[in-house]
Design a protein around this motif. Structure first.
Motif: not given
Length: 220
Positions: A1-16, A205-216
């Protein structure tokens, strides 16, 4: 992997920043104004389609109708090349036919009425054209494939790129996935079908599982 670009919620823009959030056990799921359901929504500090569009040189007429996921894909490609460095980026693009783009995406933008006529809408709202748009921007002439297998789209894109590299089809690849929650009606329908967790949490993987949450977010 030579380079990574990412944008994750709420404001994560780097691997660190991502690693720090994981170590702290941060939860990115939240309620935001104008949205009925909790989700992993991006903050404007991390990604603003209008701001990124201006930086990328997208004209106003096109920006008015383009799927913001196209803008996100272009922004991630730019960040990926920047992270890789000039030498690696130049080497990857030195032989355009030996580089490919493999992009996972599944949610099409909502059709908003009324729809003013626009020549930019045809390709600007097409998932199929998303990978090609990135490839065209960097004159990449190898495979340019947008893969839609719903929630697994990103991993299937990685698998497709690895297969082509092992077969000798390409030497370099831009690989990633994007997802923006632009269609509130789709989230409502998923909730009606009991896909989504009422708590806005994924109890994997939990007995409490009741669906998932959507994400950008997006990674390349």
């Amino acid at each position: 992997v030579l380079g990574i670009g990412l944008v994750l919620p709420p404001a994560v823009t780097s691997c660190s920043e991502l690693w720090a959030a994981l170590l702290k056990g941060d939860c990115a799921v939240r309620k935001v104004l104008g949205r009925k359901l909790a989700g992993g929504y991006l903050d404007e500090r991390a990604f603003s389609p209008k701001r990124e569009g201006l930086v990328l040189g997208i004209e106003a007429a096109e920006a008015a109708v383009i799927d913001p996921q196209h803008v996100l894909a272009l922004a991630l490609a730019a960040r990926c090349f920047e992270d890789a460095g000039q030498e690696a980026a130049a080497e990857a693009c030195a032989k355009p036919d030996r580089c490919g783009v493999y992009l996972g995406a599944w949610q099409e933008p909502p059709q908003v009425a009324p729809r003013p006529p626009s020549a930019y809408r045809v390709l600007g709202t097409s998932l199929a054209a998303m990978a090609s748009r990135v490839a065209n921007t960097y004159d990449i002439q190898g495979p340019a494939i947008t893969i839609n297998t719903a929630c697994s789209s990103g991993l299937v894109a990685v698998n497709a790129a690895l297969k082509d590299m092992r077969l000798g089809v390409v030497d370099y690849a831009l690989v990633g996935c994007v997802n923006l929650l632009t269609d509130e009606a789709l989230s409502d329908d998923l909730a009606r079908a009991h896909f989504l967790s009422p708590t806005g949490r994924c109890h994997t993987f939990s007995a409490a599982a009741d669906g998932y949450a959507r994400s950008e977010g997006g990674v390349m």
